[in-house]
Design an enzyme around this catalytic site. Structure first.
Site, PDB file in Angstrom:
ATOM      1  N   ASP A  45      37.705  35.722  32.860  1.00  0.00           N
ATOM      2  CA  ASP A  45      37.042  35.949  34.151  1.00  0.00           C
ATOM      3  C   ASP A  45      36.236  34.704  34.567  1.00  0.00           C
ATOM      4  OD1 ASP A  45      35.839  38.783  35.705  1.00  0.00           O
ATOM      5  OD2 ASP A  45      34.847  36.845  36.003  1.00  0.00           O
ATOM      6  N   CYS A 102      34.612  44.222  33.631  1.00  0.00           N
ATOM      7  CA  CYS A 102      35.826  43.506  33.196  1.00  0.00           C
ATOM      8  C   CYS A 102      37.067  44.226  33.732  1.00  0.00           C
ATOM      9  CB  CYS A 102      35.867  43.441  31.667  1.00  0.00           C
ATOM     10  SG  CYS A 102      37.273  42.508  31.044  1.00  0.00           S
TER      11      CYS A 102
HETATM   12 CO    CO Z   1      37.041  40.359  31.935  1.00  0.00          CO
END
Ligand code: CO
Length: 220
Positions: A45, A102
């Site tokens: 990310d 997430c």
């Molecule tokens: Co993530």
């Protein structure tokens, strides 16, 4: 956020100038060798960049990132990184860092399937199944999602601990400290799940078990 590709190179030139102004030997020293004390295993990310929220400087941290910070023992990529970090760099701390919000964890939680990432995220579906009783007691879906993020970090940290390259170091001073973190981007705070103590006690248990096995073997 960079508004244009060109700005990246302009920033790079400024970064070179600033570093040389502060230390004329900066790049000479940087190019000698790396001696990081930390291995960071985090999510890919774009918001989970350890340099931005830890104060790590260039050369401080060896990094591996993948979707949902998974340490899969048959993933040659992550296992090579860990092996190199332990055997060659002799790092002192391994940090597995997940993050609330997430996307990979959310996809694995959904009933409708997880698309092209399915084989990768199957491991998180398995973690959900293992901890189903605890997770399904949490009625608030966002809190359940947060908890699965934490449990994933814990499980992945334990996968690190089980790696073959770590086993010979058990009980020695070279055994690195293994940490589980969650980055909460809603507040900017790092949450230390304080796994190290739990993991250390398991390691001691394993070490004792290995010693007993050896005694048993020698007596037969
Ligand atoms: Co993530």
């Amino acid at each position: 956020m960079k508004s244009s590709f060109k700005e990246i190179f302009e920033y790079n030139e400024k970064w070179i100038t600033d570093n040389l102004a502060a230390d004329p030997n900066f790049f000479k020293n940087l190019s000698l060798e790396q001696k990081p004390d930390y291995l960071f295993i985090g999510c890919s990310d774009s918001r989970v960049d350890p340099d931005t929220f830890t104060g790590f400087k260039v050369g401080d941290v060896f990094v591996h990132r993948n979707v949902s910070n998974i340490v899969n023992p048959i993933d040659l990529n992550v296992t090579s990184v860990i092996q190199y970090a332990i055997l060659n760099l002799k790092i002192k701390h391994i940090i597995v860092c997940g993050h609330y919000g997430c996307g990979g964890i959310k996809a694995a939680m959904e009933e409708k399937g997880i698309g092209k990432n399915s084989p990768w995220l199957q491991i998180i579906k398995d973690i959900y199944r293992i901890h189903k009783t605890e997770l399904e007691k949490i009625k608030d879906e966002s809190k359940r999602y947060d908890r699965l993020v934490e449990l994933n970090v814990k499980e992945q940290a334990e996968n690190v601990m089980k790696m073959d390259c770590l086993q010979p170091l058990v009980g020695t001073l070279d055994y690195p400290q293994i940490h589980g973190w969650v980055f909460d981007m809603r507040t900017g705070r790092i949450i230390d799940l304080k796994l190290n103590h739990q993991i250390e006690s398991k390691v001691e248990h394993r070490s004792l078990f290995n010693k007993l096995k050896l005694i048993f073997k020698n007596n037969t």
